[in-house]
Design a protein around this motif. Structure first.
Motif, short mmCIF file in Angstrom:
data_model
loop_
_atom_site.label_atom_id
_atom_site.label_comp_id
_atom_site.label_asym_id
_atom_site.label_seq_id
_atom_site.Cartn_x
_atom_site.Cartn_y
_atom_site.Cartn_z
N GLY A 124 -31.11 -12.14 -15.34
CA GLY A 124 -31.45 -12.91 -14.15
C GLY A 124 -30.23 -13.25 -13.31
N CYS A 125 -30.48 -13.74 -12.11
CA CYS A 125 -29.40 -14.00 -11.15
C CYS A 125 -28.50 -15.16 -11.58
N ARG A 126 -29.10 -16.22 -12.10
CA ARG A 126 -28.29 -17.40 -12.44
C ARG A 126 -27.26 -17.07 -13.52
N ARG A 127 -27.68 -16.41 -14.57
CA ARG A 127 -26.73 -16.04 -15.63
C ARG A 127 -25.74 -15.00 -15.12
N ALA A 128 -26.18 -14.13 -14.22
CA ALA A 128 -25.27 -13.12 -13.66
C ALA A 128 -24.15 -13.78 -12.87
N LEU A 135 -16.82 -24.26 -10.28
CA LEU A 135 -17.89 -24.93 -9.51
C LEU A 135 -19.13 -24.03 -9.43
N LEU A 136 -18.93 -22.73 -9.24
CA LEU A 136 -20.04 -21.79 -9.21
C LEU A 136 -20.77 -21.77 -10.55
N ALA A 137 -20.02 -21.67 -11.64
CA ALA A 137 -20.62 -21.60 -12.97
C ALA A 137 -21.46 -22.84 -13.29
N LEU A 138 -21.00 -24.01 -12.84
CA LEU A 138 -21.71 -25.26 -13.13
C LEU A 138 -22.87 -25.49 -12.16
N SER A 139 -22.64 -25.25 -10.87
CA SER A 139 -23.65 -25.57 -9.85
C SER A 139 -24.87 -24.67 -9.95
N ILE A 140 -24.67 -23.43 -10.35
CA ILE A 140 -25.80 -22.50 -10.40
C ILE A 140 -26.84 -22.92 -11.43
#
Length: 489
Positions: free
Chosen positions: A114-118, A218-223
């Protein structure tokens, strides 16, 4: 033959969707109904935060493309390879090699997790690579760090293009799709400004790499707080979760219509059964060919020659490199902002045609500047003006449109993997142009080389006019049906 059997149920779906397409008004805006009542378009503010988080990956890609410009001199001195052009070239190009690998596997990663894990898989190598680059004491440590960063660079923009297309309402998908290009521009400019003290302060280049770990984290946490793509969830048979995600990004009123429309599209077989060969043979060949060619022409237009070597041209006229980079960055950002405002008004095809035409004109100015017909201040104005016009017109269409357009025209079943193939083509052509530009400039001269770039821009105009479908205002499912062969509609 797989994918060729058409049963009564699928025929019904396609007929229903054709009727839905006919419900479009004269301006191409979708009409939404609930129990016979027009409920208008979904509120765009609900999906905006999710899109902004996704564009952090594009910001990081732009930052890491630009961070080496001002810091390479300091890096080479500190790590002991100053004057070694091969080593310096490797520091730049290793990142592109990693980007090729990351983009090539992005489709399989998205379809699998999925997109979030990607996005998190994109952020992780960027954090690791930035940390390695910032702390290394040797050339090999820097190259390994750049390779890790490049992997994330290749993965991020591919996933962002897919995600933004799949969570944005159709009537603002072009505008939201432009955010990725704007984020890339901001990343490039951010790298420039943060890197300015690198020539004055010893070891400042390490700070430049450390800084990039912040938006990656920030990307890894916010997603984690963002919606997963409902398209991916439905393909995995998780319809209830898809409804919940649609409610997050569209609002409760639009969930049923969105689910009904998404269910109308022919999902085909399980995405895990897609073979690599399916992207190049059969009914999907045309759209994959169109996407790959569009990205190839984007790079063969000469834009990266302008980005990579504009400082050299400006220096030859006595203009400092930092001023040159700022001018190029402003032109790029300005064009991207204008494109954002026009994407859902004029449409993708119009912007592409205007963009490639403008780039052909700008390359013509470069040819005149490099010829014997101009000299002195005239050559300066033509060369610098041509470069800035090239960047501006590129940002108006050829830059932001291909990634958005391809995420729209690829059928849902192959979208992630087809995007991966086309983005891999993008990074290969990026690498080739950067590698051979200077040697070709020496061997055949500026007049011939810029003429070749202008010819590719004109070829792109012809290709867009004859092969690109306008997607403004249409849902992804409507576009998919429109591109099916007539016998399968």
């Amino acid at each position: 033959m797989r994918g060729r059997h058409v049963d009564a149920s699928s025929m019904y779906k396609r007929g229903a969707l054709r009727n839905y397409i006919n419900a479009y008004d004269e301006e191409g805006s979708s009409v939404h109904f609930l129990n016979g009542k027009d409920i208008g378009n979904p509120p765009w503010r609900r999906s905006l935060p999710h899109v902004l988080v996704a564009t952090l990956s594009s910001f990081l890609a732009g930052y890491h493309l630009g961070v080496i410009n001002e810091t390479l001199e300091g890096i080479s001195l500190d790590l002991g390879f100053s004057g070694d052009t091969l080593a310096e070239g490797l520091v730049v190009s290793t990142c592109l090699g990693g980007a090729f690998a990351g983009s090539l596997f992005s489709g399989w990663i998205v379809d699998g997790v999925g997109c979030r894990r990607a996005f998190q898989f994109c952020a992780l190598p960027m954090i690791i690579g930035a940390s390695m680059s910032a702390t290394t004491k040797s050339l090999w440590g820097m190259l390994l760090g750049r390779l890790f960063v490049g992997t994330g660079m290749g993965l991020g923009p591919s996933v962002a293009a897919l995600y933004v297309a799949e969570v944005s309402p159709a009537f603002v998908r072009g505008t939201f799709g432009s955010f990725t290009q704007i984020a890339t521009c901001l990343g490039l400019m951010g790298a420039l400004f943060i890197g300015l003290p690198a020539k004055e302060i010893v070891g400042w280049w390490r700070i430049c790499f450390w800084v990039s770990a912040i938006p990656a984290a920030l990307l890894a946490l916010s997603i984690e707080f963002c919606a997963e793509s409902p398209h991916w969830l439905l393909k995995r048979g998780r319809g209830v979760e898809a409804e919940a995600e649609f409610e997050k990004i569209l609002g409760g009123l639009h969930v049923k219509s969105a689910m009904a429309e998404l269910s109308m599209s022919d999902r085909g077989d399980d995405t895990d059964t897609i073979k690599f060969s399916e992207l190049f043979f059969g009914r999907h060949f045309k759209v994959v060919f169109t996407g790959s060619t569009l990205f190839a022409l984007q790079q063969l237009s000469g834009i990266n020659a302008v980005f990579y070597f504009s400082s050299t041209v400006f220096k030859s006229f006595g203009i400092p490199s930092d001023i040159a980079n700022i001018c190029v960055g402003i032109a790029n950002l300005l064009g991207s902002v204008i494109a954002m405002s026009l994407m859902d008004k004029l449409g993708r095809k119009v912007l592409l045609l205007g963009s490639f035409s403008g780039m052909a004109l700008s390359m013509g100015l470069q040819v005149i500047a490099a010829s014997s017909f101009s000299s002195g201040s005239g050559a300066l104005y033509l060369s610098v003006g041509g470069m800035l016009l090239s960047v501006l017109t590129f940002a108006l269409g050829a830059g932001p449109v291909p990634g958005l357009l391809l995420s729209e025209i690829f059928p849902g079943r192959i979208r992630a993997k087809a995007m991966a193939v086309c983005m891999a083509m993008h990074w290969v052509m990026n690498f080739v142009v950067g590698l051979f530009f200077l040697s070709l400039l020496e061997q055949i001269g500026a007049v011939v080389l810029y003429t070749i770039f202008a010819a590719f821009c004109l070829l792109a105009v012809f290709f867009v006019k004859t092969n690109v479908l306008e997607t403004k205002g249409k849902s992804l499912q409507e576009i998919e049906i429109a591109l099916l062969p007539p016998e399968l509609r």
